[in-house]
Motif scaffolding. Structure first.
Motif, mmCIF file in Angstrom:
data_model
loop_
_atom_site.group_PDB
_atom_site.id
_atom_site.type_symbol
_atom_site.label_atom_id
_atom_site.label_comp_id
_atom_site.label_asym_id
_atom_site.label_seq_id
_atom_site.Cartn_x
_atom_site.Cartn_y
_atom_site.Cartn_z
ATOM 1 N N VAL A 95 0.880 -1.171 0.000
ATOM 2 C CA VAL A 95 0.000 0.000 0.000
ATOM 3 C C VAL A 95 0.915 1.217 0.000
ATOM 4 C CG1 VAL A 95 -1.690 1.334 1.306
ATOM 5 C CG2 VAL A 95 -1.907 -1.148 1.178
ATOM 6 N N TRP A 96 0.738 2.072 -1.000
ATOM 7 C CA TRP A 96 1.538 3.284 -1.108
ATOM 8 C C TRP A 96 0.658 4.468 -0.716
ATOM 9 C CZ3 TRP A 96 5.071 3.202 -6.043
ATOM 10 C CH2 TRP A 96 5.909 2.085 -5.983
ATOM 11 N N ILE A 97 1.028 5.136 0.357
ATOM 12 C CA ILE A 97 0.262 6.271 0.874
ATOM 13 C C ILE A 97 0.836 7.548 0.276
ATOM 14 C CG2 ILE A 97 -0.462 7.505 2.945
ATOM 15 C CD1 ILE A 97 -0.040 4.814 4.477
ATOM 16 N N CYS A 98 0.023 8.224 -0.521
ATOM 17 C CA CYS A 98 0.451 9.440 -1.226
ATOM 18 C C CYS A 98 -0.387 10.624 -0.740
ATOM 19 C CB CYS A 98 0.299 9.265 -2.730
ATOM 20 S SG CYS A 98 1.197 7.852 -3.381
ATOM 21 N N LEU A 99 -0.253 10.927 0.530
ATOM 22 C CA LEU A 99 -1.001 12.019 1.154
ATOM 23 C C LEU A 99 -0.028 13.063 1.684
ATOM 24 C CD1 LEU A 99 -3.501 9.894 3.296
ATOM 25 C CD2 LEU A 99 -3.988 11.069 1.149
ATOM 26 N N PRO A 100 -0.482 14.305 1.842
ATOM 27 C CA PRO A 100 0.381 15.305 2.488
ATOM 28 C C PRO A 100 0.670 14.898 3.932
ATOM 29 C CG PRO A 100 -1.505 16.352 1.419
ATOM 30 C CD PRO A 100 -1.741 14.867 1.366
ATOM 31 N N LEU A 101 1.856 15.210 4.417
ATOM 32 C CA LEU A 101 2.225 14.840 5.784
ATOM 33 C C LEU A 101 1.288 15.450 6.821
ATOM 34 C CD1 LEU A 101 6.109 15.024 5.659
ATOM 35 C CD2 LEU A 101 4.681 12.999 5.815
#
Length: 183
Positions: A95-101
């Protein structure tokens, strides 16, 4: 001559791996979390780098407005709650999480922490692909995949055959030490 032989062997192995990936052998199935422009960029990079043996099988975003939109020909599904079911449905490996920190949910809790808790009981590798601005805040191991920064949130170092060889190596080494120290 040995250098040429080594280079030739390496090219043969790389070609064999690419052929195997094209046939679906040793391909890792990836679910991307996020629906923004950064997630779209990551999906685009994944699609371009098919030789790596990574296949995007699903995209999930919390924003209902992004539901039924497509990224790289894959329909974005709404709601993080569906993520564990999608992992099972697609037999996802990562699962690749591509959200702003600084992404926060309605309750004010970090979305990334929320996702990590949700995925805690799954056997998928979890990677965080943040934009470079927040990299100095992280203490987790950082790697690069396709030139994109990835933070390993929960990563199994040995998988498949590698795990089997590592276990065999450990047992042989332990046996050798026992033989050496026994009277």
């Amino acid at each position: 001559m040995s250098l040429a032989l080594l280079i030739g062997l390496r090219l043969c192995v790389m070609s064999a791996i690419r052929i195997a990936h094209k046939k679906g052998i040793n391909v890792k199935r990836v679910i991307v979390v996020g629906g923004g422009s950064w997630a779209a960029h990551v999906v685009e990079q994944l699609m371009r780098a098919s030789w790596l043996g990574l296949e995007v099988v699903g995209i999930v975003d919390s924003d209902e407005a992004s539901q039924d939109q497509t990224m790289g020909g894959i329909t974005v599904q709404s709601g993080f709650d569906s993520l564990p079911n999608l992992i099972k449905k697609y037999s996802a490996d990562e699962v690749w999480i591509c959200l702003p920190l600084d992404s926060r949910g309605p309750d004010g809790e970090s979305r990334i922490i929320e996702l990590m808790d949700m995925l805690d009981n799954t056997l998928v590798n979890q990677r965080l692909f943040p934009e470079m601005g927040g990299m100095r805040l992280l203490t987790r191991p950082v790697t690069q995949v396709m030139g994109l920064p990835a933070v390993n949130l929960n990563f199994r170092p040995h998988e498949g055959a590698s795990r089997l060889f590592k276990a065999l190596e450990d047992r042989i080494l332990a046996l050798a030490i026992l033989v050496l120290v026994s009277p």
